[in-house]
Design a protein around this motif. Structure first.
Motif, PDB file in Angstrom:
ATOM      1  N   GLN A 390       0.870  -1.004  -0.160  1.00 41.31           N
ATOM      2  CA  GLN A 390      -0.039   0.000   0.003  1.00 41.31           C
ATOM      3  C   GLN A 390       1.005   1.423  -0.089  1.00 41.31           C
ATOM      4  O   GLN A 390       0.541   2.292  -0.608  1.00 41.31           O
ATOM      5  CB  GLN A 390      -0.806   0.223   1.253  1.00 41.31           C
ATOM      6  CG  GLN A 390      -2.023  -0.919   1.084  1.00 41.31           C
ATOM      7  CD  GLN A 390      -1.543  -2.221   2.098  1.00 41.31           C
ATOM      8  OE1 GLN A 390      -0.579  -2.755   1.968  1.00 41.31           O
ATOM      9  NE2 GLN A 390      -2.555  -2.954   2.897  1.00 41.31           N
ATOM     10  N   GLU A 394       0.982   4.083  -2.924  1.00 41.40           N
ATOM     11  CA  GLU A 394       0.898   5.449  -2.572  1.00 41.40           C
ATOM     12  C   GLU A 394       2.031   6.381  -3.140  1.00 41.40           C
ATOM     13  O   GLU A 394       1.768   7.521  -3.766  1.00 41.40           O
ATOM     14  CB  GLU A 394       0.536   5.633  -1.214  1.00 41.40           C
ATOM     15  CG  GLU A 394      -0.811   5.303  -0.674  1.00 41.40           C
ATOM     16  CD  GLU A 394      -0.836   5.053   0.917  1.00 41.40           C
ATOM     17  OE1 GLU A 394       0.148   5.923   1.468  1.00 41.40           O
ATOM     18  OE2 GLU A 394      -1.737   4.754   1.594  1.00 41.40           O
ATOM     19  N   ASN A 395       3.147   5.962  -3.019  1.00 43.58           N
ATOM     20  CA  ASN A 395       4.447   6.550  -3.604  1.00 43.58           C
ATOM     21  C   ASN A 395       4.323   6.953  -4.828  1.00 43.58           C
ATOM     22  O   ASN A 395       4.299   8.158  -5.488  1.00 43.58           O
ATOM     23  CB  ASN A 395       5.620   6.128  -3.045  1.00 43.58           C
ATOM     24  CG  ASN A 395       6.027   6.068  -1.468  1.00 43.58           C
ATOM     25  OD1 ASN A 395       5.121   6.880  -0.800  1.00 43.58           O
ATOM     26  ND2 ASN A 395       6.897   5.193  -1.131  1.00 43.58           N
ATOM     27  N   LYS A 398       0.783   8.668  -6.490  1.00 45.01           N
ATOM     28  CA  LYS A 398       1.223  10.204  -6.227  1.00 45.01           C
ATOM     29  C   LYS A 398       1.904  10.760  -7.124  1.00 45.01           C
ATOM     30  O   LYS A 398       1.545  11.836  -7.570  1.00 45.01           O
ATOM     31  CB  LYS A 398       1.369  10.443  -4.717  1.00 45.01           C
ATOM     32  CG  LYS A 398       1.501  11.939  -4.230  1.00 45.01           C
ATOM     33  CD  LYS A 398       1.858  12.179  -2.656  1.00 45.01           C
ATOM     34  CE  LYS A 398       2.046  13.356  -2.313  1.00 45.01           C
ATOM     35  NZ  LYS A 398       2.316  13.644  -0.811  1.00 45.01           N
TER      36      LYS A 398
END
Length: 419
Positions: A390, A394-395, A398
């Motif tokens: 997760q 996200e990294n 984004k």
């Protein structure tokens, strides 16, 4: 040391970048490479992978210590054999050993002979015979071009009609040229797919972290097969016992079988596996690093990559070590329309560094060498390592949301199978 990597995609970028980080490596050349690699200090050589004599001359004239072969078509064309005959050190299997990839029929015969678990199959070169077999077997069923097809020669047909269309395109419509002159038709296997790689020299092999590729173009494993739209490693929900079983029943016997057939293997072996109710079975073998798995496996290597390959070439025991923590995940950004027709010349965002690595696959500078444009189907790949899947997602996502990806696309669900 001066090293040469042969190939041009994201896989070769990852290999060359990792080699350049090694102690004692002065320069890494990539032939032909792609322009984005220059941003990582790699030196491009304008020689195509098919120009074996020119590559050999370059290696001799530039005192290359050894070469690393990336792509399957170069291996199938016997580039390793030619380098060997020229007295040059090269990491990759001979043409005969690489037949494990460039002929699916040969690979199947090897698996049958050496009792390696895989799907039942029949090989055809006649359309009517293949048609009758498919109609008898029903669907789902798998149709594969026998030869190399850039990762696009496999059709998992959900209906008899889809299977017949695939066979028609391969055998009668010549969709893949000589690679589709024969087709391998397999039973459909149900289960979770994963990738298992090994560094190999003869009967000695060294297993890498498990990985999971995402072949379909769109989210939810929809759309046509591609060369790969993203991957992550390791696959934590696969038990060590599954890996141990795969090593015992698949990796070890295929390497011993190749030796018995007079085709000893040197290089990277890839086993595309599926975990069925009866244990792991082989979907396919590749005779080299996979793309995009290379880009998420090599960042996890904590030992000296050039030293490891050098030791393998010398027949020494390599000290290969891997990161045990976290997950490495990567997302491929491709040209709109890939794997079918696509445009080139899309302006690319600035290169990322630090926590997010950019590997380039299909890129070209404009004349001023400051503006990078797309020049292929798969264009670049963002890779990061984080504590969890997760967090890695996200990294990456984004970062992608903050980039201008007009004219490009990517999957938004890479790694979801691990959640």
């Amino acid at each position: 040391m001066k090293l040469l990597v042969i190939g041009s995609g994201g896989r070769e970028h990852a290999i060359a970048k990792k080699l350049l980080e090694s102690k004692g490596v002065e320069q890494v050349f990539v032939a032909p490479g792609n322009d984005g690699m220059i941003l990582d200090g790699l030196t491009l050589v304008n020689i195509d992978i098919s120009e074996h004599c020119k590559l050999i001359d370059f290696a001799k004239e530039n005192d290359i210590d050894w070469s690393f072969i990336g792509p399957d078509d170069a291996l199938a064309a016997g580039i390793v054999d030619e380098f060997n005959r020229a007295g040059l050190k090269v990491f990759g299997p001979t043409r005969l050993a690489a037949e494990l990839e460039w002929s699916k029929d040969f690979a199947k015969k090897m698996m049958m002979k050496y009792h390696i678990p895989t799907a039942a199959y029949v090989t055809f070169s006649d359309f009517e015979e293949a048609k009758a077999y498919i109609e008898e077997q029903g669907a789902p069923i798998v149709v594969k071009a026998d030869g190399l097809a850039l990762g696009k020669g496999v059709v998992v047909a959900e209906t008899v009609g889809q299977a017949l269309e695939a066979v028609y395109q391969m055998l009668l419509d010549n969709k893949f040229g000589d690679s589709g002159a024969r087709v391998v038709i397999e039973e459909f296997l149900d289960g979770e797919e994963f990738s298992l790689f090994a560094f190999v020299n003869g009967d000695k092999f060294y297993i890498m972290p498990t990985a999971q590729d995402h072949k379909r173009a769109y989210d939810g494993d929809q759309g046509p097969n591609t060369g790969g739209m993203g991957a992550y490693a390791p696959v934590l929900h696969l038990s060590q016992s599954v890996v141990d079983t795969a090593v015992k029943t698949i990796i070890k016997p295929i390497l011993e079988g190749l030796i018995a057939e007079g085709r000893p293997y040197l290089g990277v072996l890839y086993a595309g596996l599926i975990l069925t109710a009866d244990g792991p079975k082989v979907i396919e073998f590749n005779s080299r690093f996979g793309d995009p798995e290379t880009q998420i496996i090599l960042p996890r290597l904590t030992s000296d990559f050039a030293q490891n390959i050098g030791d393998l070439l010398e027949g020494k025991e390599p000290n290969i070590t891997w990161s045990n923590g976290g997950v490495t995940l990567g997302v491929v950004v491709a040209s709109n329309g890939y794997p079918l027709e696509y445009a080139k010349g899309v302006l690319l965002p600035a290169k990322t560094d630090n926590d997010i690595i950019t590997y380039y696959a299909g890129t070209k500078f404009v004349e001023n060498r400051t503006t990078l444009l797309s020049n292929g189907g798969r264009v670049y790949m963002l890779v990061t390592t984080a504590d969890t899947v997760q967090a890695a997602q996200e990294n990456i996502y984004k970062q992608l949301e903050n980039q201008n990806t007009e004219g490009l696309f990517y999957r938004t669900d890479i790694g979801n199978k691990a959640l």
